[in-house]
Motif scaffolding. Structure first.
Motif, PDB file in Angstrom:
ATOM      1  N   ALA A   1      41.003  35.350  42.502  1.00  0.00           N
ATOM      2  CA  ALA A   1      42.326  34.805  42.168  1.00  0.00           C
ATOM      3  C   ALA A   1      42.940  35.522  40.972  1.00  0.00           C
ATOM      4  CB  ALA A   1      42.222  33.308  41.898  1.00  0.00           C
ATOM      5  N   TYR A   2      42.135  35.749  39.926  1.00  0.00           N
ATOM      6  CA  TYR A   2      42.659  36.469  38.761  1.00  0.00           C
ATOM      7  C   TYR A   2      43.104  37.876  39.152  1.00  0.00           C
ATOM      8  CZ  TYR A   2      41.092  40.400  35.864  1.00  0.00           C
ATOM      9  OH  TYR A   2      40.945  41.645  35.307  1.00  0.00           O
TER      10      TYR A   2
ATOM     11  N   ALA B   1      46.433  37.770  41.154  1.00  0.00           N
ATOM     12  CA  ALA B   1      47.567  37.454  40.291  1.00  0.00           C
ATOM     13  C   ALA B   1      47.826  38.562  39.280  1.00  0.00           C
ATOM     14  CB  ALA B   1      47.318  36.132  39.566  1.00  0.00           C
TER      15      ALA B   1
ATOM     16  N   THR C   1      46.063  32.400  35.811  1.00  0.00           N
ATOM     17  CA  THR C   1      45.419  32.063  37.087  1.00  0.00           C
ATOM     18  C   THR C   1      43.904  32.002  36.908  1.00  0.00           C
ATOM     19  OG1 THR C   1      47.209  33.177  38.286  1.00  0.00           O
ATOM     20  CG2 THR C   1      45.178  32.729  39.514  1.00  0.00           C
TER      21      THR C   1
ATOM     22  N   CYS D   1      42.938  28.729  35.355  1.00  0.00           N
ATOM     23  CA  CYS D   1      42.941  27.639  36.337  1.00  0.00           C
ATOM     24  C   CYS D   1      41.625  27.597  37.104  1.00  0.00           C
ATOM     25  CB  CYS D   1      44.102  27.810  37.323  1.00  0.00           C
ATOM     26  SG  CYS D   1      45.737  27.650  36.599  1.00  0.00           S
TER      27      CYS D   1
ATOM     28  N   SER E   1      45.666  26.828  40.773  1.00  0.00           N
ATOM     29  CA  SER E   1      45.194  28.132  41.233  1.00  0.00           C
ATOM     30  C   SER E   1      45.738  28.450  42.624  1.00  0.00           C
ATOM     31  CB  SER E   1      43.665  28.149  41.242  1.00  0.00           C
ATOM     32  OG  SER E   1      43.167  29.230  41.975  1.00  0.00           O
TER      33      SER E   1
ATOM     34  N   LEU F   1      49.389  29.523  42.435  1.00  0.00           N
ATOM     35  CA  LEU F   1      49.533  30.863  41.876  1.00  0.00           C
ATOM     36  C   LEU F   1      49.019  31.936  42.836  1.00  0.00           C
ATOM     37  CD1 LEU F   1      48.539  30.067  38.189  1.00  0.00           C
ATOM     38  CD2 LEU F   1      50.812  30.675  39.039  1.00  0.00           C
ATOM     39  N   GLN F   2      47.975  31.642  43.603  1.00  0.00           N
ATOM     40  CA  GLN F   2      47.480  32.615  44.580  1.00  0.00           C
ATOM     41  C   GLN F   2      48.487  32.806  45.710  1.00  0.00           C
ATOM     42  OE1 GLN F   2      43.046  32.694  45.491  1.00  0.00           O
ATOM     43  NE2 GLN F   2      43.166  30.754  44.398  1.00  0.00           N
TER      44      GLN F   2
ATOM     45  N   SER G   1      51.223  34.857  44.386  1.00  0.00           N
ATOM     46  CA  SER G   1      50.749  36.247  44.312  1.00  0.00           C
ATOM     47  C   SER G   1      50.855  36.921  45.670  1.00  0.00           C
ATOM     48  CB  SER G   1      49.296  36.279  43.824  1.00  0.00           C
ATOM     49  OG  SER G   1      49.174  35.744  42.531  1.00  0.00           O
TER      50      SER G   1
END
Length: 497
Positions: free
Chosen positions: A91-92, A95, A107, A110, A399, A402-403, A406
């Motif tokens: 995820a990081y 993003a 992210t 989260c 998360s 935000l994913q 992204s």
């Protein structure tokens, strides 16, 4: 030292830095499937059933369908992004490439909440089951927490091959226990008498045959947060990208197969567990051990210890696999400099992120023990099971949003990235994921315990953001995901000129 347009500074490091942070490739498609399913499966053993108390049988079923749609959208977004960006950051990493270092870090925060807190919640459920099976005094639960953390940290640290083998075994065993329960329950099920035994005023109907939706539309929406527990943590699978033998092909297949497995299991447990005579939807709405209740109803107290141990397998499976994810999530943020870089050093012999797993586990234990001793055994245990659970779910929902964002931004701004798999749902699937996640958060906030969880997550975010603004953003490392993001950002700027 080099600078990025987002106000962060990078330093280049030599080969020695990455040699100390080497991961070993081992996982194939079935190991990845087991990692995803194993992380979630405890939610089919307990936790999901509280939705019966807010929505009745039909309310939880429809809520489960809505949440399954949200996770399908998310899973297909991840199935496209993970082979396109095959880094441990998951995820990081997604993003970071889509929204820059600040978006990537937030992210990552989260997910960090989710993966540090979720094992803590699960180990409290494990201790509750063990206490119930063997008649232990709950006052000694913290000892059980420490013992289980110690055992499964050792298994995860001892090597990626062993860790994945244990994951596969306990996941298959957990599914076998569920299938055994389904086969046991089907001959005796009485759906209308027991599954439909909740009245519109929330009382129990002694003869059943009540409405499918005793609390109407509001009951369906109020059940959304509990239905999340049927699929929570499937998204952790891409954290194993750098330990996958062929992430570009195996990652999409592993996560999609995992989601299909979970949807089948979720439907069967929601249908059969409340339909067993003597159990029912009303009772399950407040049960801490729904599967064990089902086994007791079918087999009585004969072999209760064996049945209890069988019912414990799902919790153990999820605890083991989420500890794995916790280590990789902290490792990836540390390797890139967002967290202290020492945490990303791997074991010199086993090449596992042992420091990340140990520190993450210690943080989870400290939070649990603080609550336990501050509030006392009874009140503290209840707080851990409610506030911490809601913290994990809130972090996960943020998360997911935000994913999905992204995914949309990557399709728009980075169309040239190689995509071995493309989501058939495209941007509409991502938008549906965002909308359902927002609605779910809205209904979670109405729960006072959830609001307490949101407060503590907010404090977690505040501390993390202050640390990054003051210190972390000046110490970033050109790790694989950071170099990838910078390279493609430079290409986009060059194309725009």
């Amino acid at each position: 030292m080099s600078h990025d347009h987002s106000g962060v500074e990078y330093r280049r490091v030599g080969a020695e830095y990455f040699e100390k942070r080497h991961l070993q490739r081992y996982a194939g498609v079935w190991s990845l499937w087991a990692l995803g399913v194993g992380a979630v499966i405890s939610g089919h053993f307990s936790g999901w059933n509280f939705g019966f108390g807010t929505g009745g049988w039909g309310g939880l079923l429809v809520a489960g369908i809505i949440i399954a749609i949200m996770y399908l959208g998310l899973v297909f977004c991840i199935a496209e992004m993970s082979p396109a960006l095959p880094h441990t950051g998951a995820a990081y990493s997604f993003a970071r490439t889509a929204m820059g270092p600040w978006g990537g870090f937030i992210t990552g925060l989260c997910e960090n909440v989710e993966y540090v807190i979720t094992p803590a919640v699960i180990v409290t459920f494990i201790a509750a089951y063990v206490n119930s099976i063997f008649g232990f005094d709950p006052v000694y639960s913290p000892i059980l927490w420490i013992v289980f953390y110690g055992i499964f940290l050792v298994l995860n640290i001892y090597g990626v091959a062993l860790s994945f083998r244990v994951t596969l075994v306990v996941t298959l065993l957990s599914l076998a226990v569920l299938v055994f329960f389904w086969i046991s329950a089907i001959p005796s099920m009485d759906f209308t008498r027991w599954a439909l035994n909740v009245a519109p005023d929330g009382t129990e109907l002694p003869e059943g045959n009540g409405p499918y939706f005793p609390f109407g539309l509001s009951g369906i929406l109020a059940s959304l947060p509990f239905a999340v527990w049927l699929f929570l943590a499937i998204e952790q699978l891409p954290l194993a990208a750098e330990e996958s033998v062929d992430p570009k092909h195996d990652m999409p297949r592993g996560i999609i197969l995992g989601m299909i497995t979970l949807m089948i299991s979720a439907f069967m447990i929601v249908l059969l567990n409340p339909s067993v005579p003597g159990v029912g939807t009303f009772k399950l709405g407040s049960s801490l051990e729904p599967l064990l209740d089902g086994f007791r109803a079918v087999y009585g107290d004969v072999g209760l210890v064996v049945l209890g141990l069988l019912a414990l397998t799902g919790l153990i499976s999820s605890f083991h696999t989420i500890l794995f994810a916790q280590g990789r999530q902290i490792y990836s943020l540390s390797r890139a400099g967002y967290f202290p870089t020492k945490l990303s050093e791997t074991h010199h012999q086993y090449h596992t992120p042992h420091l990340a797993m140990i520190v993450g586990s210690i943080v989870g234990l400290i939070i649990m023990l603080t609550i336990w001793f501050a509030l006392g055994a009874d009140e503290g245990g209840a707080a851990i099971g409610s506030i911490l659970l809601n913290m994990a779910v809130f972090g996960a929902m943020c998360s997911y949003i935000l994913q999905a964002v992204s995914f949309i931004l990557l399709r728009k701004n980075q169309p040239d990235i190689e995509r071995p798999f493309r989501s058939p749902f495209g941007n509409p699937g991502a938008i549906v994921t965002i909308l359902i996640a927002i609605v779910t958060i809205g209904y979670q906030i109405q729960d006072p315990n959830f609001f307490k969880g949101v407060f503590w997550v907010g404090l977690w975010f505040l501390i993390g953001i202050i640390y990054f603004a003051v210190h972390g953003r000046h110490k970033l490392i050109l790790s694989p995901e950071e170099e990838f993001a910078l390279e493609h950002a430079e290409k986009r700027r060059a194309a725009a000129v």
